[in-house]
Design a protein around this motif. Structure first.
Motif, PDB file in Angstrom:
ATOM      1  N   ALA A 130       0.811  -1.223   0.000  1.00  0.00           N
ATOM      2  CA  ALA A 130       0.000   0.000   0.000  1.00  0.00           C
ATOM      3  C   ALA A 130       0.841   1.268   0.000  1.00  0.00           C
ATOM      4  O   ALA A 130       0.301   2.369   0.083  1.00  0.00           O
ATOM      5  N   SER A 131       2.173   1.118  -0.068  1.00  0.00           N
ATOM      6  CA  SER A 131       3.103   2.260  -0.064  1.00  0.00           C
ATOM      7  C   SER A 131       2.975   3.102   1.189  1.00  0.00           C
ATOM      8  O   SER A 131       3.179   4.320   1.153  1.00  0.00           O
ATOM      9  N   GLN A 132       2.620   2.465   2.305  1.00  0.00           N
ATOM     10  CA  GLN A 132       2.510   3.197   3.571  1.00  0.00           C
ATOM     11  C   GLN A 132       3.900   3.461   4.147  1.00  0.00           C
ATOM     12  O   GLN A 132       4.832   2.703   3.922  1.00  0.00           O
ATOM     13  N   ASP A 133       4.010   4.537   4.891  1.00  0.00           N
ATOM     14  CA  ASP A 133       5.287   4.878   5.530  1.00  0.00           C
ATOM     15  C   ASP A 133       5.518   3.941   6.713  1.00  0.00           C
ATOM     16  O   ASP A 133       4.745   3.914   7.670  1.00  0.00           O
ATOM     17  N   ILE A 134       6.589   3.172   6.643  1.00  0.00           N
ATOM     18  CA  ILE A 134       6.965   2.284   7.741  1.00  0.00           C
ATOM     19  C   ILE A 134       8.472   2.367   7.913  1.00  0.00           C
ATOM     20  O   ILE A 134       9.200   2.702   6.986  1.00  0.00           O
ATOM     21  N   ASN A 135       8.930   2.083   9.115  1.00  0.00           N
ATOM     22  CA  ASN A 135      10.367   2.140   9.362  1.00  0.00           C
ATOM     23  C   ASN A 135      10.881   0.794   9.835  1.00  0.00           C
ATOM     24  O   ASN A 135      10.098  -0.114  10.129  1.00  0.00           O
ATOM     25  N   THR A 136      12.183   0.675   9.902  1.00  0.00           N
ATOM     26  CA  THR A 136      12.800  -0.613  10.207  1.00  0.00           C
ATOM     27  C   THR A 136      12.921  -0.899  11.706  1.00  0.00           C
ATOM     28  O   THR A 136      13.512  -1.897  12.093  1.00  0.00           O
ATOM     29  N   SER A 137      12.353  -0.042  12.540  1.00  0.00           N
ATOM     30  CA  SER A 137      12.427  -0.279  13.990  1.00  0.00           C
ATOM     31  C   SER A 137      11.299  -1.184  14.470  1.00  0.00           C
ATOM     32  O   SER A 137      11.315  -1.649  15.604  1.00  0.00           O
ATOM     33  N   LYS A 344      -4.266  11.395  -6.382  1.00  0.00           N
ATOM     34  CA  LYS A 344      -4.926  10.725  -5.276  1.00  0.00           C
ATOM     35  C   LYS A 344      -4.232   9.398  -4.975  1.00  0.00           C
ATOM     36  O   LYS A 344      -3.286   9.012  -5.633  1.00  0.00           O
ATOM     37  N   GLN A 345      -4.724   8.713  -3.956  1.00  0.00           N
ATOM     38  CA  GLN A 345      -4.181   7.396  -3.642  1.00  0.00           C
ATOM     39  C   GLN A 345      -4.416   6.464  -4.821  1.00  0.00           C
ATOM     40  O   GLN A 345      -5.542   6.289  -5.275  1.00  0.00           O
ATOM     41  N   MET A 346      -3.352   5.878  -5.337  1.00  0.00           N
ATOM     42  CA  MET A 346      -3.461   5.024  -6.508  1.00  0.00           C
ATOM     43  C   MET A 346      -2.803   3.682  -6.230  1.00  0.00           C
ATOM     44  O   MET A 346      -1.633   3.621  -5.862  1.00  0.00           O
TER      45      MET A 346
END
Length: 414
Positions: A130-137, A344-346
């Motif tokens: 979903a291309s959401q922002d996530i981090n490696t922590s 928009k969200q694609m």
């Protein structure tokens, strides 16, 4: 016969096995599974394996829900069994295109400690798709309910789970454009990978292979891809229930086949590349149906092989390439060039932008279609959101040692 009673009857025909060695993270329905796990395995196999032709997703979901309700709060093995059923529910929702509901089901699974790691892995997979922002922590421990955490085997105490966690974090770092962190994570996979054994680590090996592929280490990437494909060809995937959504073995098999096909094309082995990508296309159609976006993702990879082959041989296959890109964009349900969809969200933004950019390059070399190509190229550049590469770099075939890799599991470009 009622499906649940039928599953129960089949499970009861086998002698009751003893306590599993790895109670909380062991392979479901394997030797040593408890009776509740065997019952749950039969239900999952029935619901997701198409045991009855013509059965609907709604019926399959009812089977899984009733099974989880019947096993809730039971004795030994019931928590593991319920976790298996909940992971299967999330997979069913994902296959039906109900991704948000799949995510919610995975979040609910954190109440079942034995499957918290698998829920974490699948959640990360959905977030990446979903291309959401996530981090490696983020850690699998974050999902486990604190009231039952002490009873679980920590993922950090087992090398095969370390490998899976490290590979997911490396994949996240690569998507975030953090090459330094990605290298650190994937370098840490070397020793873990050597001792993977038969612990369901094909998913991690695929991610590691894709990283090696993306940085131009073709020999080692080839080893990883072949290891995954060989392991999955010998494995009974019907018993692999402790996985969910885009991280199930069928998705890993499709991903490895497609990625290896891409690597072969980057190595100039176009005949072999076409063979593997044709296999990947057939797998995608059989698993998801001819009009599913995953089919469009593989079609984009096939079109790129023809484009790379034409450049390498100094030939032309414009009509073939154009037909493939057009079909891929149609299956991916790409918004019209003049629409506002790009702002928009694609869904599948990476792949749609790449396919449109490649398609535009074909139009730009045709004098009577240059204006159309310019509009398409402008759209693709505006839509492109990859953190590691510009669209121009992604379209550039001049450095085959630094290729892009399309990951079919998450529908993203590495």
């Amino acid at each position: 016969m009622n499906p649940i009673r039928s599953a129960l009857a089949r499970a009861l025909r086998s002698p009751k096995p003893g306590r599993p060695l790895h109670r909380h993270y062991g392979t479901a329905a394997a030797a040593g599974a408890t009776q509740p796990e065997s019952v749950a395995a039969e239900m999952v196999r029935y619901a997701l394996g198409g045991a009855r032709p013509g059965s609907s997703p709604e019926e399959a979901m009812r089977i899984l829900e009733q099974g989880a309700s019947n096993l809730q709060g039971g004795g030994e093995g019931c928590a593991e069994a319920v976790g298996m059923l909940m992971l299967a529910m999330s997979t069913l929702l994902y296959r039906s295109g109900r991704h948000q509901e799949a995510m919610e089901k995975l979040k609910a699974t954190n109440q079942v400690a034995p499957t918290a790691f698998r829920a974490w892995e699948a959640t990360m997979g959905l977030c990446m798709e979903a291309s959401q922002d996530i981090n490696t922590s983020v850690s699998p421990d974050d999902l486990v309910d604190t009231s039952i955490k002490e009873d679980s085997i920590k993922w950090s105490d087992q090398d095969h789970l370390k490998f899976r966690v490290t590979a997911i974090k490396g994949l996240i770092a690569l998507l975030n454009g953090d090459a330094e962190s990605a290298q650190l994570f994937f370098d840490g996979c070397k020793d873990l990978c050597s001792g993977e054994g038969n612990e369901r680590t094909e998913n991690a090996a695929l991610s590691y292979g894709e990283y090696l592929h993306s940085v131009g280490n073709f020999p080692l990437a080839t080893q990883m891809y072949k290891r995954v494909l060989e392991a999955l060809s010998m494995e009974d995937k019907s018993g692999s229930f402790l996985a969910a959504c885009n991280m199930v073995p069928e998705e890993v098999s499709l991903g490895a086949t497609c990625s290896y096909g891409q690597l072969l094309s980057h190595s100039g082995k176009f005949t072999e590349a076409e063979d593997y990508l044709t296999r990947a296309l057939k797998m995608a159609e059989e698993q998801f149906g001819a009009n599913h976006p995953k089919v469009g993702i593989v079609l984009t990879c096939v079109a790129r092989v023809y484009k790379l082959k034409a450049r390498s041989e100094g030939s032309s296959s414009i009509m073939v390439q154009e037909g493939l890109y057009r079909k891929a964009l149609e299956v991916l349900k790409a918004p019209a060039i003049k629409s506002e969809g790009v702002s928009k969200q694609m869904d599948w933004r990476d792949i749609i932008s790449l396919a449109r950019g490649e398609y535009a390059d074909l139009l730009l070399i045709q004098s009577n279609r240059k204006a159309e190509g310019e509009r398409m190229k402008e759209w693709a550049e505006h839509a492109w959101r990859n953190s590691r590469l510009t669209l121009a770099q992604a379209l550039d075939f001049s450095e085959p040692s630094k290729p892009i890799v399309v990951d079919t599991r998450i529908g993203r470009i590495l």
